[in-house]
Scaffold this active site. Structure first.
Site, short mmCIF file in Angstrom:
data_model
loop_
_atom_site.label_atom_id
_atom_site.label_comp_id
_atom_site.label_asym_id
_atom_site.label_seq_id
_atom_site.Cartn_x
_atom_site.Cartn_y
_atom_site.Cartn_z
N CYS B 35 -10.24 -3.17 -2.65
CA CYS B 35 -9.10 -3.64 -3.60
C CYS B 35 -9.51 -3.74 -4.94
O CYS B 35 -8.70 -4.04 -5.74
CB CYS B 35 -9.01 -5.39 -3.10
SG CYS B 35 -8.14 -5.40 -1.63
N ASP B 37 -11.33 -5.99 -6.47
CA ASP B 37 -12.17 -7.14 -6.89
C ASP B 37 -12.43 -7.89 -5.67
O ASP B 37 -11.69 -7.84 -4.85
CB ASP B 37 -11.40 -7.95 -8.10
CG ASP B 37 -9.64 -7.87 -7.84
OD1 ASP B 37 -9.42 -7.92 -6.71
OD2 ASP B 37 -8.95 -8.08 -8.85
N CYS B 105 -6.34 -12.55 -10.90
CA CYS B 105 -7.77 -12.88 -10.82
C CYS B 105 -7.94 -14.42 -10.47
O CYS B 105 -8.72 -14.91 -10.13
CB CYS B 105 -8.35 -12.53 -12.31
SG CYS B 105 -8.48 -10.77 -12.41
#
Lengths: 383, 274
Positions: B35, B37, B105
């Site tokens: 992915c 991250d 994030c």
């Protein structure tokens, strides 16, 4: 802090000689070459001179050079011209690793009813020549393959491909934006029909490019309007830009040897030292047929953007094929086409050098990067 | 280059609480190498359920590393119940904001927190419940719906920014758009403040003018607002629309959908009798 700029495949600094040559054409010699007075009249010979310089650099004739606004315009012009002059043919052959100036253009053409074959590359980034040849059909209007890849520097055998196309009566275009100034180009000795270059990749400013169209190649203009460029590209000439491009081409011809000796040695030292000092790395793309200024190195289990931003703290400017630098979420299409393993694909860094780089700068990168990689690996849950 | 706040840069360059607690009380893993991250959060609590220590390991871009770092600072000293109330938006706010393309994030940090707390409470969240919508990044419909609700997302692009869903091959964009519509049409748990009749009328007029009329006019059609009775919006079709067989579909898919999106989700559009 003076930046250490090793992102020359993105853009280059304008050479002092080039800037000096273009400078008078803003506030003093600002005439329009089409005008019927001496302010404009003085410009024509200068444009002729620039056209000759570009032609000499490419081994072409001056009337085979069309000035454009950028590499992307040159590419778009070439593709559209080939399709417009072969109205019965609906098939385009290209590679899977083209710059978006070609890649996005041809995929948009599928919506206009064209069939597109994207020839794959192997894990070293080399083109599958067998697939390429077998994809050529009587319906093929155009083959467009880049001369050198922007992300890896891998060189494609475009002169050989041009021969095969000529034998079948297919127009061949190459995007030589990354090759010009790094590899010798002599269009008098090959069968390439059209070729694109961009000013700002070879120390001229942004906003100027050129398209070579071999004499006898059928052509149809992309920009319609005035009679400039003999009706092949309308729009008032970017006089300072064109003069700069001419100067930059002459300079690039003179510097070609330095690119292939001193710059190549700097690149080779950077690459071998980084891969020696840092564990779990991979050089992306073959090291045999590659532009002398580029190396693309992956660092396992870390992400490219983090590496770039930490390098940036030391004034080192590079780039990455990783997803997070671009706003897209997947690694670049070039990394994916090469099948770079996903442990490596997110952490690829491209260093692209120029004649302005020094030994000391390379030393500094070799000193700074290993601790950055170590630090990011300490943060990573996969290490 | 991303415009990161100084706070993001500072947390990226000097991440807090890096590492992994041995024998932790809570542990949460999210993301993967493929992915691009991933984050592992571990924490420890004292006898009063107060989080005394938290550590994080992050693989990802600067904002992922900063979000993980910020999260640990935010949770240490809080009770588990208090920490459970931290939202992804609060993580982003703590960092002075994130570029919109990087909001996922903060979502990833929040997911790690949820998982770690669920582990601590002994009610582990089942892995990947729901149906996978985005195959490139393995994002399920439930995750997408949650992000749409919590962050009031209205476009596919926003969903991609928050969840990564749709950021790869783009084949799932149609499904995501459908989820957005369905989620918006369900009454939200906490509804928008009620509009007065005048406000509602005004908003309907504005929405028709701005969001609906221009696309109808492209095809030579038009629509006119006749009356609003409660939640019933009566309109008349004009121009090419008035003789078009698919006008009822347009009324439903365009006019009603847009009015529900921009005014209130319980509107019903009807054609006024001619």
């Amino acid at each position: 802090m003076k930046p250490i700029y090793v992102d020359n495949n993105a853009t280059t600094r304008v050479a002092d000689e080039v800037f000096a040559a273009m400078r008078p054409y803003f506030c003093e010699e600002y005439g329009n070459p089409s005008s019927m007075h001496s302010v404009g009249g003085r410009i024509g010979p200068k444009l002729r001179e620039a056209r000759r310089q570009v032609a000499d650099f490419l081994g072409a004739r001056p009337d085979e050079i069309i000035f454009t606004s950028c590499g992307t315009e040159s590419d778009n012009t070439a593709v559209r011209a080939a399709l417009a002059t072969n109205p019965d043919k609906r098939h385009i052959v290209t590679s899977r690793v083209e710059h978006p100036a070609i890649g996005s253009l041809v995929s948009s053409l599928t919506r206009e009813g064209y069939r597109v074959t994207e020839v794959p590359v192997d894990s070293n980034g080399c083109l599958d020549m067998i697939k390429l040849e077998s994809s050529l059909t009587p319906d093929t209007a155009l083959v467009t393959i880049m001369w050198a890849n922007n992300e890896t520097g891998v060189i494609f055998p475009v002169e050989k491909i041009a021969e095969k196309c000529r034998a079948r009566g297919i127009t061949f275009h190459t995007d030589a934006v990354q090759a010009a100034g790094k590899l010798p180009i002599d269009l008098s000795g090959n069968r390439i029909d059209m070729l694109s270059i961009s000013g700002h990749k070879l120390h001229a400013p942004k906003g100027v490019g050129a398209l070579y169209v071999r004499k006898g190649t059928k052509f149809s203009p992309f920009m319609i309007g005035g009679h400039q460029e003999k009706g092949r590209r309308a729009g008032t000439e970017n006089v300072p830009g064109i003069i700069a491009l001419g100067q930059a081409c002459e300079l690039a011809g003179r510097r070609l040897e330095e690119e292939n000796t001193r710059v190549r040695a700097l690149r080779d030292r950077l690459e071998s030292e980084l891969t020696r000092l840092i564990p779990d790395t991979r050089v992306n793309g073959t090291t045999k047929e590659r532009t002398p200024n580029t190396t693309n190195i992956s660092f396992a289990n870390i992400e490219g953007e983090s590496i770039l931003l930490m390098l940036n703290e030391f004034g080192i400017c590079a780039s990455s094929g990783s997803a997070c630098t671009s706003g897209s979420l997947e690694p670049s299409h070039v990394m994916r086409a090469m099948g770079v393993p996903f442990t490596m694909a997110h952490g690829s860094i491209r260093f692209s050098l120029s004649v302005y780089n020094t030994e000391e700068e390379i030393d500094e990168i070799i000193r700074r990067l290993p601790p950055i990689i170590e630090r990011l690996r300490q943060l990573s849950p996969f290490c | 280059m991303w415009e990161y706040t100084d706070k993001v840069k500072e947390h990226f360059l000097n991440p807090r609480n890096v590492g992994e607690i041995e024998n932790p009380d809570g542990i949460g893993d999210v993301g993967s190498l493929s992915c691009g991250d991933a984050l592992r959060l571990t924490f420890r609590v004292d006898e009063n359920d107060i989080i005394t220590d938290a550590k994080v390991k992050t693989f990802g871009c600067a904002s992922a590393i900063a979000a993980g770092s910020a999260l640990t600072e935010m949770m240490i000293g809080k009770s588990v119940d208090e920490a459970a109330k931290i939202t992804n938006q609060q993580i982003a706010d703590y960092l002075g904001g994130l570029p919109k393309e990087k909001m996922h994030c903060s979502v990833m940090g929040h997911e790690a927190l949820e998982k770690a707390i669920a582990y601590y409470r002994g009610t582990p969240i089942e892995e990947k419940e729901g149906n996978v919508i985005c195959e490139c990044f393995g994002v399920t419909d439930l995750e997408i719906i949650k992000a749409i609700r919590e962050n009031r997302l209205t476009t596919v692009e926003e969903v991609t920014n928050f969840t990564k869903a749709g950021g790869g091959c783009e084949r799932c964009h149609g499904d995501i758009a459908k989820l957005i519509l369905e989620t918006q049409n369900q009454p939200l748990p906490e509804d928008k403040p009620k509009l007065t009749n005048i406000q509602k009328l005004k908003l309907i007029e504005e929405t028709i003018e701005r969001e609906i009329r221009p696309s109808l006019q492209l095809d030579g059609g038009d629509v006119e607002l006749i009356d609003v009775i409660g939640n019933r919006v009566l309109v008349a079709t004009r121009g090419a629309c008035s003789s078009c067989k698919s006008a009822p579909i347009t009324l439903k898919n365009l006019v009603e959908a847009k009015l529900r999106e921009f005014v209130t989700p319980d509107l019903v559009v009807e054609e006024a009798s001619k």
